[in-house]
Design an enzyme around this catalytic site. Structure first.
Site, mmCIF file in Angstrom:
data_model
loop_
_atom_site.group_PDB
_atom_site.id
_atom_site.type_symbol
_atom_site.label_atom_id
_atom_site.label_comp_id
_atom_site.label_asym_id
_atom_site.label_seq_id
_atom_site.Cartn_x
_atom_site.Cartn_y
_atom_site.Cartn_z
ATOM 1 N N GLY A 15 18.043 101.866 49.215
ATOM 2 C CA GLY A 15 17.105 102.531 48.322
ATOM 3 C C GLY A 15 15.806 102.814 49.047
ATOM 4 O O GLY A 15 15.775 102.980 50.262
ATOM 5 N N CYS A 16 14.730 102.816 48.314
ATOM 6 C CA CYS A 16 13.412 103.099 48.867
ATOM 7 C C CYS A 16 13.057 102.089 49.957
ATOM 8 O O CYS A 16 13.130 100.882 49.736
ATOM 9 C CB CYS A 16 12.382 103.035 47.747
ATOM 10 S SG CYS A 16 10.690 103.179 48.326
ATOM 11 N N PHE A 17 12.672 102.582 51.118
ATOM 12 C CA PHE A 17 12.375 101.664 52.212
ATOM 13 C C PHE A 17 11.143 100.812 51.953
ATOM 14 O O PHE A 17 10.999 99.741 52.523
ATOM 15 C CB PHE A 17 12.298 102.346 53.568
ATOM 16 C CG PHE A 17 11.499 103.617 53.700
ATOM 17 C CD1 PHE A 17 10.349 103.872 52.968
ATOM 18 C CD2 PHE A 17 11.903 104.575 54.611
ATOM 19 C CE1 PHE A 17 9.628 105.036 53.130
ATOM 20 C CE2 PHE A 17 11.187 105.758 54.800
ATOM 21 C CZ PHE A 17 10.041 105.978 54.042
#
Length: 187
Positions: A15-17
């Protein structure tokens, strides 16, 4: 004697880093975490192109760690505990291949450890659905733009940080207290 520290590297997409980076920065034995892009076809991808799905890259982090303090297996166990490995191209509201769940291995040993752990986790039925995380050889990792590095620690007041990242970090801290850097335990 000053011995050179021998670090290993794990490259993970979940997902979002920003979320994954925030967690791994707090782990004892982790020396650095870099947000970036991997698994795509474009050379030198930008955030805008990755987010638009133009490059095939995933948002990922590269975790450099001291294997005498924390093992690759433990790195993966933490990774599995802070994202949903049963949704291939989605984490929460983030949808698309750029948010896929993947382990980009650096060696055959890392690949074997990842497969073994996934088999154990599947047998344990920790999730209602099967694990669908990709296990792929790392080709090229591109560090993200500077404004993405250490995003959570630099912008804790932002809405995304408060509503998405902070709850993940707090859950991680409760589950993995023994693995936290001393500074994370007190602050």
């Amino acid at each position: 004697m000053n011995q050179k520290l021998s670090l290993e590297v794990a490259t993970l997409a979940g997902g979002c880093f920003w979320c994954i980076e925030a967690v791994f920065r707090e782990i004892d034995g982790v020396e650095s975490v870099v947000s970036g892009y991997t698994g795509g076809t474009a050379v030198n991808p930008t955030y805008e192109r990755v987010c638009n799905g133009e490059t095939g890259h995933a948002e990922a982090v590269q975790v450099s760690f001291n294997p005498s303090k924390i093992s690759y297996r433990e790195i993966l166990q933490i990774f599995f505990s802070v994202h949903d490995p049963t949704t291939l191209n989605r984490q929460g509201a983030d949808v698309g291949t750029q948010y896929r769940s993947a382990i980009f291995y650096h060696s055959e040993e890392q690949k074997a450890i990842a497969k073994e752990l996934i088999g154990e986790l599947d047998k344990a039925h920790l999730w209602e659905k099967p694990i669908v995380i990709q296990i792929v050889s790392l080709d090229k990792f591109y560090p993200a733009e500077d404004y993405h590095q250490e995003y959570f620690s630099r912008h804790p007041e932002r809405a995304y940080c408060q509503t998405v990242i902070s709850p993940k970090v707090n859950k991680f801290r409760q589950q993995w207290t023994k693995r936290l850097k001393k500074s994370s335990r007190t602050g």
